[in-house]
Design an enzyme around this catalytic site. Structure first.
Site, PDB file in Angstrom:
ATOM      1  N   TYR A 189       0.820  -1.210   0.000  1.00 51.83           N
ATOM      2  CA  TYR A 189       0.000   0.000   0.000  1.00 51.83           C
ATOM      3  C   TYR A 189       0.856   1.263   0.000  1.00 51.83           C
ATOM      4  O   TYR A 189       0.448   2.299  -0.529  1.00 51.83           O
ATOM      5  CB  TYR A 189      -0.933  -0.010   1.215  1.00 51.83           C
ATOM      6  CG  TYR A 189      -1.865   1.170   1.270  1.00 51.83           C
ATOM      7  CD1 TYR A 189      -2.794   1.380   0.252  1.00 51.83           C
ATOM      8  CD2 TYR A 189      -1.823   2.068   2.332  1.00 51.83           C
ATOM      9  CE1 TYR A 189      -3.653   2.463   0.288  1.00 51.83           C
ATOM     10  CE2 TYR A 189      -2.685   3.154   2.373  1.00 51.83           C
ATOM     11  CZ  TYR A 189      -3.597   3.351   1.359  1.00 51.83           C
ATOM     12  OH  TYR A 189      -4.445   4.423   1.402  1.00 51.83           O
ATOM     13  N   ARG A 224      -5.555  -1.488  -0.243  1.00 53.31           N
ATOM     14  CA  ARG A 224      -6.788  -1.431   0.543  1.00 53.31           C
ATOM     15  C   ARG A 224      -7.798  -2.495   0.133  1.00 53.31           C
ATOM     16  O   ARG A 224      -8.702  -2.819   0.879  1.00 53.31           O
ATOM     17  CB  ARG A 224      -7.420  -0.035   0.402  1.00 53.31           C
ATOM     18  CG  ARG A 224      -6.663   1.055   1.146  1.00 53.31           C
ATOM     19  CD  ARG A 224      -6.852   0.913   2.635  1.00 53.31           C
ATOM     20  NE  ARG A 224      -6.044   1.850   3.386  1.00 53.31           N
ATOM     21  CZ  ARG A 224      -6.423   3.061   3.737  1.00 53.31           C
ATOM     22  NH1 ARG A 224      -7.608   3.494   3.385  1.00 53.31           N
ATOM     23  NH2 ARG A 224      -5.640   3.840   4.437  1.00 53.31           N
ATOM     24  N   TYR A 306      -0.836  -2.447   9.496  1.00 51.64           N
ATOM     25  CA  TYR A 306      -2.137  -2.368  10.162  1.00 51.64           C
ATOM     26  C   TYR A 306      -2.185  -3.226  11.415  1.00 51.64           C
ATOM     27  O   TYR A 306      -2.990  -2.981  12.308  1.00 51.64           O
ATOM     28  CB  TYR A 306      -3.246  -2.816   9.202  1.00 51.64           C
ATOM     29  CG  TYR A 306      -3.435  -1.910   8.021  1.00 51.64           C
ATOM     30  CD1 TYR A 306      -3.257  -0.532   8.136  1.00 51.64           C
ATOM     31  CD2 TYR A 306      -3.785  -2.421   6.768  1.00 51.64           C
ATOM     32  CE1 TYR A 306      -3.426   0.296   7.054  1.00 51.64           C
ATOM     33  CE2 TYR A 306      -3.957  -1.592   5.675  1.00 51.64           C
ATOM     34  CZ  TYR A 306      -3.773  -0.238   5.825  1.00 51.64           C
ATOM     35  OH  TYR A 306      -3.939   0.583   4.750  1.00 51.64           O
TER      36      TYR A 306
END
Length: 340
Positions: A189, A224, A306
């Site tokens: 990402y 995403r 994340y």
């Protein structure tokens, strides 16, 4: 949606909220919403229990359901870890479609219902694909971690990684690429955020012209949502035949001389295979650490994915970190590679 955004943006703790009796709280709030719906549809049924008029009962029940459902939505999303937020986004997209479908039925507008159903089904299918790719239970994700333990894992049993993170120079990366016969580029990402796809496409093209075997390795949930990195590479003109999915290329890292990891963390983390106490344990990952030499392009060493944890591959002997903005670093590498 606000909670998901907060976790993805680093504005909230990425760890899942683990309240005692979490599942029972969710069921209780669902029950309250069901009672509020009954009162809204048939306010006369509460005539003997309250002095309010039927109209006021309807308004009060609607307000109660709005408040309780908002708390329920916050709790469901907060109970899911940051590593699973991309899946939550697809779930929320699906929900928006079903809400639109219901609105179409209420307004007797068939086109609105059809469009909503398409959005709802596509979001549900995408959610299933992402859960399969991440090794997650789709029902646990949809229902806020239902059925999973609410007890925090013991920090004593967690694997503690020792060692020093080594930083690389631009010259080291360029020389290694020039000497390598097989190169794999693994974008994440971070590449999408930095818009470095055009620079990395030029690097791959130049290395291919030099007779090297250059390939791209794409994790199913890199970015995403599935396919984001594939679209960016196609936009930059990267040939489809050198872009490989995880299942197609994972066994080839043992024979790869150099791997470039650009803006990826959780999808290349060895903790998913080695540390049962980490939040991404069991998720299939790209085994980049098995390459002869790995260069990780990161803004800073302290940045985490994340999952909210440092990537243990950074401490391996064959891994070095090139610090800086991905686009700036890739453009500098492109300039040096093009000199010969």
């Amino acid at each position: 949606s606000v909670v998901a955004f907060g976790k993805l943006a680093g504005m909230m703790d990425s760890k899942p909220l683990q309240l005692p009796a979490r599942d029972q709280l969710n069921l209780g709030m669902v029950g309250v919403c069901a009672l509020g719906l009954m009162a809204f549809l048939n306010p006369a049924a509460l005539a003997g229990l309250t002095a309010m008029s039927p109209d006021m009962v309807g308004v009060a029940s609607l307000g109660m359901v709005a408040v309780v459902s908002s708390v329920l939505g916050w709790h469901l999303t907060a109970s899911i870890g940051g590593a699973d937020m991309p899946v939550v986004i697809t779930v929320l997209n699906s929900y928006s479609g079903w809400a639109l479908c219901a609105e179409g039925f209420l307004l007797d507008y068939p086109l609105l219902a059809q469009v909503g159903a398409l959005i709802g089904f596509s979001g549900a299918i995408l959610t299933w694909i992402m859960c399969e790719a991440m090794g997650r239970n789709i029902f646990s994700v949809i229902f806020g971690g239902a059925g999973t333990s609410t007890l925090p894992k013991s920090s004593e049993s967690a694997i503690e990684y020792e060692g020093e993170v080594r930083t690389a120079t631009l010259e080291t990366v360029v020389n290694s690429l020039k000497d390598a016969k097989s190169v794999v580029i693994t974008p994440g990402y971070g590449l999408a955020v930095a818009q470095a796809q055009f620079a990395i496409a030029d690097i791959a093209k130049k290395l291919k012209e030099s007779g090297k075997n250059v390939r791209f390795a794409i994790h199913p949930v890199a970015g995403r949502m599935p396919g984001q990195l594939n679209v960016l590479l196609a936009e930059a003109g990267v040939p489809y035949d050198i872009v490989f999915e995880m299942e197609e290329i994972n066994d080839d890292f043992d024979e790869t001389d150099v791997t470039l990891v650009i803006g990826a963390s959780d999808t290349v983390s060895s903790a998913a295979e080695d540390d049962p106490n980490c939040s991404i344990y069991g998720m299939p990952v790209l085994r980049v650490w098995k390459s002869g030499q790995v260069f990780v392009l990161k803004r800073s060493i302290g940045n985490t994915g994340y999952a909210g944890m440092q990537n243990p591959i950074l401490f391996k002997d064959n891994v070095e970190v090139l610090l800086g903005d991905a686009k700036v670093s890739c453009e500098a590498i492109r300039t040096e590679v093009a000199k010969d």
